[in-house]
Scaffold this motif. Structure first.
Motif, PDB file in Angstrom:
ATOM      1  N   TYR A 118      32.896   9.723  -2.734  1.00  0.00           N
ATOM      2  CA  TYR A 118      34.293   9.409  -3.023  1.00  0.00           C
ATOM      3  C   TYR A 118      34.854  10.438  -4.007  1.00  0.00           C
ATOM      4  O   TYR A 118      34.120  11.034  -4.800  1.00  0.00           O
ATOM      5  N   ASN A 141      41.620   6.981   5.125  1.00  0.00           N
ATOM      6  CA  ASN A 141      40.370   7.404   4.487  1.00  0.00           C
ATOM      7  C   ASN A 141      40.603   8.464   3.417  1.00  0.00           C
ATOM      8  O   ASN A 141      39.670   9.193   3.042  1.00  0.00           O
ATOM      9  N   PHE A 178      30.107  11.437   5.916  1.00  0.00           N
ATOM     10  CA  PHE A 178      30.589  10.967   4.619  1.00  0.00           C
ATOM     11  C   PHE A 178      29.685  11.519   3.513  1.00  0.00           C
ATOM     12  O   PHE A 178      28.460  11.430   3.593  1.00  0.00           O
ATOM     13  N   LYS A 234      32.530   5.325   6.112  1.00  0.00           N
ATOM     14  CA  LYS A 234      31.799   4.885   4.922  1.00  0.00           C
ATOM     15  C   LYS A 234      30.583   4.055   5.310  1.00  0.00           C
ATOM     16  O   LYS A 234      29.545   4.105   4.643  1.00  0.00           O
ATOM     17  N   LEU A 267      38.063  10.228   0.431  1.00  0.00           N
ATOM     18  CA  LEU A 267      36.659  10.369   0.844  1.00  0.00           C
ATOM     19  C   LEU A 267      36.355  11.855   1.011  1.00  0.00           C
ATOM     20  O   LEU A 267      37.129  12.589   1.643  1.00  0.00           O
TER      21      LEU A 267
END
Length: 264
Positions: free
Chosen positions: A46, A254, A43, A224, A257
Motif C-alpha cells: 500500500y 484500487n 500486488f 489485494k 496500491l
C-alpha cells in the motif's frame, strides 16, 4: 518489460477512441497500445496518496487516518450540496475548499448504463464522463460554485438516476437516449437559485472507448486478495481494464496500491 508504481486513476485524452495513460512516478503506460497483449499484475504493498505510508487503503486512495482528516476526502466531495465555502464557513481547510468549491461547476446528464445526473467542475468536462464510461453526455446547468451544483443534483435525482450500474456499463448493454429531450424535461425541476444558469442550446457529446471485446459476465479482480493476475487486455472503458476471460479491474477503486505490471 515490468513497470512498478502506485495506482492512481488513469489519465485520459479525449479522442476517437479515447486514449488512456497509467502514470507512475517515473514512467507511464499508454494502455491503448497494450490491447491484445497479456498483462501480469502483482500486488506489492500500500502507499497512501496523502501520507505515502504503507497502511491499508480505506477509501479514495487514502489510509483511514488521512481519509478522516484531509480536505480532499471531506463529505462535500461526494455530496456537493454540503459545500459551505460560498458562506465563508470552513469544513476542514477553508482555503482548499474555496479553491475547489468556488469554481464553475457543471450539472450534467450522462448515459453509461442508464441516464444519470452528476456534478463536476467545469475543468473536468469531458474527463468525468470518460471516467464513468458514458457513451453520451450533455450539460444542463453551469453554476459559479459547488453548492448550487449540489442542490441542483439533489433536486434532479428525484426524477432521474444518480448511480451507474457498472456491470451493465461494461457489458455495453445500453440504449441511445435523446439527452436534449431529457434536459428539457428535467428543466422544470431545477431549483430557483439555479434557474438562471440553465443551458438551453447545446448538443450531446459522444464518446468512443477502446474496446475490442465486451465481457458477457464481468467479474471484478480483487488484486489485494488474489495478489497476482494474468490476462489478455481486450478493452478499456470508464476506469476499468477489461480482460479476455471477463475479468475487469477498476483502476480508480484500487488507488493507493503499489503494483508490478509486466507485459508478456
Amino acid at each position: 518489460m515490468t513497470y512498478q508504481g502506485v495506482l492512481t486513476k488513469m489519465e485520459t485524452e479525449f479522442s476517437s477512441p479515447i486514449q488512456y495513460y497509467l502514470v507512475f512516478e517515473n514512467d507511464f503506460l499508454n494502455m491503448n497500445q497494450l490491447l491484445d497483449k497479456t498483462l501480469i499484475i502483482q500486488f506489492v504493498k500500500y502507499q497512501c496518496l496523502n501520507c505515502g505510508m504503507d497502511k491499508p487503503i480505506y477509501r479514495q486512495g487514502f489510509c483511514k487516518s488521512c481519509f478522516f482528516e484531509i480536505p480532499q476526502a471531506a463529505d462535500w466531495i461526494m455530496h456537493p450540496e454540503l459545500s459551505t465555502a460560498h458562506l465563508g464557513q470552513e469544513d476542514r481547510d477553508l482555503e482548499y475548499e474555496k479553491a475547489v468549491q468556488l469554481k464553475p461547476h457543471i450539472v450534467y446528464l450522462a448515459n453509461s448504463s442508464n441516464v444519470k445526473v452528476g456534478v463536476t467542475r467545469k475543468t473536468q468536462v469531458p474527463t468525468r464522463w470518460i471516467d464513468q464510461g458514458a457513451h453520451e453526455a450533455i450539460e444542463i446547468v453551469e453554476v459559479p460554485n459547488r453548492y448550487l451544483a449540489g442542490i441542483t443534483e439533489v433536486a434532479l435525482k428525484a426524477h432521474v438516476a444518480d448511480k451507474t450500474n457498472w456491470r451493465k456499463m461494461l457489458k455495453n448493454d445500453i440504449d441511445d437516449e435523446n439527452l436534449v429531450e431529457w434536459r428539457e424535461r428535467l428543466s422544470d425541476y431545477i431549483p430557483a437559485e439555479a434557474k438562471d444558469y440553465f443551458i438551453q442550446n447545446n448538443t450531446e457529446t459522444h464518446l468512443d472507448f477502446p474496446v475490442n471485446q465486451y465481457p458477457e459476465k464481468p467479474k471484478s479482480l480483487n488484486i489485494k486478495k488474489d495478489l497476482e493476475y494474468t490476462g489478455k487486455l481486450v478493452g478499456i472503458k470508464g476506469q476499468y481494464l477489461i480482460f479476455e476471460d471477463d475479468t475487469v479491474f477498476n483502476v480508480r477503486a484500487n488507488e493507493g496500491l503499489v503494483v508490478n505490471i509486466a507485459i508478456d
